[in-house]
Write a protein that holds these residues in place. Structure first.
Motif, PDB file in Angstrom:
ATOM      1  N   LYS A 128       0.837  -1.210   0.000  1.00 42.27           N
ATOM      2  CA  LYS A 128       0.000   0.000   0.000  1.00 42.27           C
ATOM      3  C   LYS A 128       0.873   1.262   0.000  1.00 42.27           C
ATOM      4  O   LYS A 128       0.614   2.216  -0.731  1.00 42.27           O
ATOM      5  N   ASP A 129       1.923   1.253   0.834  1.00 43.33           N
ATOM      6  CA  ASP A 129       2.842   2.393   0.888  1.00 43.33           C
ATOM      7  C   ASP A 129       3.562   2.585  -0.447  1.00 43.33           C
ATOM      8  O   ASP A 129       3.786   3.713  -0.895  1.00 43.33           O
ATOM      9  N   LYS A 130       3.944   1.473  -1.073  1.00 37.81           N
ATOM     10  CA  LYS A 130       4.633   1.532  -2.365  1.00 37.81           C
ATOM     11  C   LYS A 130       3.725   2.160  -3.428  1.00 37.81           C
ATOM     12  O   LYS A 130       4.181   2.947  -4.249  1.00 37.81           O
ATOM     13  N   GLU A 131       2.433   1.819  -3.384  1.00 35.88           N
ATOM     14  CA  GLU A 131       1.470   2.389  -4.329  1.00 35.88           C
ATOM     15  C   GLU A 131       1.337   3.901  -4.129  1.00 35.88           C
ATOM     16  O   GLU A 131       1.297   4.655  -5.098  1.00 35.88           O
ATOM     17  N   ILE A 132       1.278   4.324  -2.869  1.00 37.40           N
ATOM     18  CA  ILE A 132       1.183   5.764  -2.565  1.00 37.40           C
ATOM     19  C   ILE A 132       2.440   6.484  -3.048  1.00 37.40           C
ATOM     20  O   ILE A 132       2.360   7.545  -3.678  1.00 37.40           O
ATOM     21  N   MET A 133       3.603   5.891  -2.770  1.00 47.40           N
ATOM     22  CA  MET A 133       4.888   6.482  -3.179  1.00 47.40           C
ATOM     23  C   MET A 133       4.951   6.598  -4.698  1.00 47.40           C
ATOM     24  O   MET A 133       5.319   7.655  -5.230  1.00 47.40           O
ATOM     25  N   ARG A 134       4.568   5.557  -5.411  1.00 48.14           N
ATOM     26  CA  ARG A 134       4.634   5.580  -6.871  1.00 48.14           C
ATOM     27  C   ARG A 134       3.689   6.636  -7.449  1.00 48.14           C
ATOM     28  O   ARG A 134       4.025   7.336  -8.401  1.00 48.14           O
ATOM     29  N   LYS A 135       2.504   6.758  -6.856  1.00 48.87           N
ATOM     30  CA  LYS A 135       1.540   7.772  -7.304  1.00 48.87           C
ATOM     31  C   LYS A 135       2.134   9.174  -7.130  1.00 48.87           C
ATOM     32  O   LYS A 135       2.061  10.017  -8.033  1.00 48.87           O
ATOM     33  N   LYS A 136       2.740   9.427  -5.976  1.00 45.40           N
ATOM     34  CA  LYS A 136       3.375  10.733  -5.717  1.00 45.40           C
ATOM     35  C   LYS A 136       4.506  10.983  -6.711  1.00 45.40           C
ATOM     36  O   LYS A 136       4.642  12.081  -7.244  1.00 45.40           O
ATOM     37  N   GLU A 137       5.354   9.958  -6.934  1.00 49.85           N
ATOM     38  CA  GLU A 137       6.457  10.098  -7.890  1.00 49.85           C
ATOM     39  C   GLU A 137       5.925  10.471  -9.272  1.00 49.85           C
ATOM     40  O   GLU A 137       6.464  11.377  -9.921  1.00 49.85           O
ATOM     41  N   ASN A 138       4.888   9.768  -9.712  1.00 51.91           N
ATOM     42  CA  ASN A 138       4.320  10.024 -11.039  1.00 51.91           C
ATOM     43  C   ASN A 138       3.749  11.426 -11.143  1.00 51.91           C
ATOM     44  O   ASN A 138       3.901  12.092 -12.172  1.00 51.91           O
ATOM     45  N   GLU A 139       3.082  11.893 -10.085  1.00 51.84           N
ATOM     46  CA  GLU A 139       2.541  13.262 -10.081  1.00 51.84           C
ATOM     47  C   GLU A 139       3.672  14.281 -10.185  1.00 51.84           C
ATOM     48  O   GLU A 139       3.588  15.243 -10.956  1.00 51.84           O
ATOM     49  N   LEU A 140       4.721  14.077  -9.408  1.00 52.42           N
ATOM     50  CA  LEU A 140       5.856  14.997  -9.429  1.00 52.42           C
ATOM     51  C   LEU A 140       6.569  14.968 -10.775  1.00 52.42           C
ATOM     52  O   LEU A 140       6.936  16.021 -11.310  1.00 52.42           O
TER      53      LEU A 140
END
Length: 148
Positions: A128-140
């Motif tokens: 779940k944390d990895k999914e949140i991190m990847r979403k943030k990375e993609n947005e940035l």
């Protein structure tokens, strides 16, 4: 006479040649990440290195005997400001980009932002944390690459 704003983000090459383009914009954007996450950035040093160097760091400080793309050390001594060193293997970035079918530029910036997000308190050990991190990375990444 106006004085130049002191940057909080620095880039160094250890044992490998690395040239970044638009470093002023990139430094400003990394500082923006910390502001957006309501974190006070003291300073962050990104050190570009080889696989050999990052493996030595991984063994010596983390007791891990494998290559990785990035190692982040939070050197903060108080809760007032984040201070860190981030080691990035350029060879891992190139290999990962090739395997993922991405540009080296995109993969490098993802890793730069990934380290900043770790310092802002994001983790990626659980799914779940990895999914949140990847979403943030993609947005940035989208925000930065569109504006650079």
């Amino acid at each position: 006479m106006a004085t130049a704003k002191k940057t909080k983000v620095h880039f160094f090459s250890h044992d490998i040649q690395m040239r970044l383009k638009n470093t002023a914009n990139l430094k400003h954007f990394i500082e923006f990440i910390f502001k957006k996450e309501l974190q006070n950035l003291g300073s962050i040093n990104y050190i570009f290195c080889s696989d050999k160097a990052i493996l030595e760091i991984n063994k010596k400080y983390l007791n891990h005997d494998f290559y990785t793309d990035v190692i982040t050390f939070d050197l903060s001594q108080d809760n007032k400001a984040i201070s860190a060193e981030v080691y990035i293997s350029i060879e891992r970035i190139r290999d990962n980009a090739k395997q993922l079918g991405l540009s080296i530029k995109s993969e490098l910036h993802r890793v730069l932002f990934h380290a900043a997000l770790h310092l802002c308190g994001y983790n990626d050990e659980k799914k779940k944390d990895k999914e949140i991190m990847r979403k943030k990375e993609n947005e940035l990444l989208a925000k930065y690459l569109i504006n650079s």
